[in-house]
Design a protein around this motif. Structure first.
Motif, PDB file in Angstrom:
ATOM      1  N   VAL A 104       0.810  -1.228   0.000  1.00  0.00           N
ATOM      2  CA  VAL A 104       0.000   0.000   0.000  1.00  0.00           C
ATOM      3  C   VAL A 104       0.838   1.271   0.000  1.00  0.00           C
ATOM      4  N   ARG A 110      -1.653   3.937  -2.310  1.00  0.00           N
ATOM      5  CA  ARG A 110      -2.994   4.514  -2.271  1.00  0.00           C
ATOM      6  C   ARG A 110      -3.058   5.487  -1.102  1.00  0.00           C
ATOM      7  N   SER A 111      -3.966   6.414  -1.197  1.00  0.00           N
ATOM      8  CA  SER A 111      -4.038   7.456  -0.177  1.00  0.00           C
ATOM      9  C   SER A 111      -5.265   7.293   0.701  1.00  0.00           C
TER      10      SER A 111
END
Length: 125
Positions: A104, A110-111
């Motif tokens: 991640v 991803r935020s």
């Protein structure tokens, strides 16, 4: 991955807080020392193969009949985890928690909701 030698948590924290990825190259700086980890160094450090099937956020056709979400949850979770509900990073065993973090933050950044492991993360693990 796990370490058997001494390590310095504060330096690791500084390394990750300064971490940047530019054109597939991992860059960081700790106490004025620049560190650059390109793909070849990353693969040699992690002993991971540098070839594989492209990830298209779906299960590869060859795996569809063998893949079970329930079995995947059971494989990556620690003994006290609830494998029925949402899969949170805190319920993963240590090795899978490290892999999830790499996924991640570095491989597929991803935020949103970094604490939850999604089905795509399980497939990659």
């Amino acid at each position: 991955m796990s370490l058997k030698l001494p390590y310095y948590p504060e330096l690791v924290r500084v390394f990750y807080s300064n971490l940047k990825i530019q054109d597939g190259i991992i860059c960081s700086e700790v106490h004025g020392i620049s560190m650059i980890i390109d793909q070849s160094l990353f693969f040699s450090l992690t002993k991971l193969p540098n070839q594989g099937a492209p990830f298209e956020v779906t299960i590869v056709d060859d795996w569809k009949f063998d893949y079970s979400s329930h079995d995947a949850h059971r494989m990556v979770c620690n003994d006290q985890a609830d494998i029925i509900g949402r899969l949170l990073a805190g319920s993963l065993n240590f090795d899978c928690r490290i892999m999830h973090y790499i996924i991640v933050r570095i491989l597929l950044p991803r935020s949103y909701n970094l604490a939850q492991a999604y089905e795509e993360d399980l497939i990659l693990m």
